[in-house]
Design a protein around this motif. Sequence first.
Motif, PDB file in Angstrom:
ATOM      1  N   THR A 104       0.658  -1.179   0.066  1.00 19.30           N
ATOM      2  CA  THR A 104       0.068  -0.087  -0.099  1.00 19.30           C
ATOM      3  C   THR A 104       0.954   1.356  -0.150  1.00 19.30           C
ATOM      4  N   PRO A 105       0.588   2.312  -0.475  1.00 15.79           N
ATOM      5  CA  PRO A 105       1.308   3.652  -0.487  1.00 15.79           C
ATOM      6  C   PRO A 105       1.925   3.876   0.910  1.00 15.79           C
ATOM      7  N   ARG A 106       1.012   3.501   2.118  1.00 13.13           N
ATOM      8  CA  ARG A 106       1.387   4.067   3.376  1.00 13.13           C
ATOM      9  C   ARG A 106       2.495   2.967   3.789  1.00 13.13           C
ATOM     10  N   LYS A 107       2.447   1.718   3.576  1.00 12.30           N
ATOM     11  CA  LYS A 107       3.507   0.810   4.042  1.00 12.30           C
ATOM     12  C   LYS A 107       4.689   1.125   3.129  1.00 12.30           C
ATOM     13  N   ILE A 109       5.800   4.225   1.723  1.00  7.18           N
ATOM     14  CA  ILE A 109       6.401   5.374   2.433  1.00  7.18           C
ATOM     15  C   ILE A 109       7.192   4.974   3.795  1.00  7.18           C
ATOM     16  N   TYR A 110       6.559   4.192   4.197  1.00  4.98           N
ATOM     17  CA  TYR A 110       6.943   3.865   5.875  1.00  4.98           C
ATOM     18  C   TYR A 110       8.475   2.962   5.712  1.00  4.98           C
ATOM     19  N   LYS A 127      10.014  14.773  -0.508  1.00  5.77           N
ATOM     20  CA  LYS A 127       8.383  15.170  -0.535  1.00  5.77           C
ATOM     21  C   LYS A 127       7.848  14.772  -1.934  1.00  5.77           C
ATOM     22  N   GLN A 130       7.415  10.817  -1.726  1.00  2.00           N
ATOM     23  CA  GLN A 130       6.175  10.536  -1.002  1.00  2.00           C
ATOM     24  C   GLN A 130       4.909  10.711  -1.742  1.00  2.00           C
ATOM     25  N   ARG A 131       5.029  12.048  -2.412  1.00  2.00           N
ATOM     26  CA  ARG A 131       3.580  12.371  -3.091  1.00  2.00           C
ATOM     27  C   ARG A 131       3.416  11.320  -4.466  1.00  2.00           C
ATOM     28  N   LYS A 134       2.071   8.158  -3.022  1.00  2.26           N
ATOM     29  CA  LYS A 134       0.610   8.274  -2.578  1.00  2.26           C
ATOM     30  C   LYS A 134      -0.365   8.407  -3.844  1.00  2.26           C
ATOM     31  N   ASP A 135       0.301   8.767  -5.145  1.00  2.00           N
ATOM     32  CA  ASP A 135      -0.903   9.021  -6.074  1.00  2.00           C
ATOM     33  C   ASP A 135      -0.774   7.728  -6.957  1.00  2.00           C
ATOM     34  N   ASN A 138      -2.788   0.675  -7.602  1.00  2.00           N
ATOM     35  CA  ASN A 138      -2.142  -0.739  -7.164  1.00  2.00           C
ATOM     36  C   ASN A 138      -1.279  -1.147  -8.222  1.00  2.00           C
TER      37      ASN A 138
END
Length: 194
Positions: A104-107, A109-110, A127, A130-131, A134-135, A138
Amino acid sequence: MTMSLIDAFLCTVSPTDKEVLNRALTDFNSVDTDDLLDILENVDCKSLPNSQNILEIITHLAHKAIFQEPHFVIDSWKCFLSKRLTTKLSKEHFDTICEKLAPTPRKVIYIISYPTDMGVLESTVSKHLQRFIKDLDNNSLSDFLRFVTGSDLLIKNCISVRFVDLHGIARRRIAHTCRCVLELPNLYANYPDF
């Protein structure tokens, strides 16, 4: 059984090869012989096809592709895995493992690690990255992971970002999948430029 085996085999070949093999099965005389021989040679078929033996040849190839080759891999890993897996893997546990590996994008980025001594330019690029993540949908997220790690699943705990000084036509992203390192140029005017 034979036709379902052949149907399963035809799903594993390219659409062009599938068309040629289907034509060979339905009307052998209309098939381009060179195309058919190329396909059979690519799958190590040693028999010369004709209208009487084409069904037998393709059935043999299907059996080899669907049963024999995967069975060899299963047998090769069976001894190794049986020593390490003392308990049976339940469906729920397997589903949990698959869910954990699904990106997932969150995972993503983490797990990204940046240098500790970033300047203003590097912070801006981080930044943008990260953006960008997020965009992603799948499929694109899987493609990004494959580019950086070599796998479309979250099999690594860390993706290291390294900033490089590349300008002009030399400016590009470079991934080192062995070490999960993503090299990014440290200068982008804005997010669309990134």
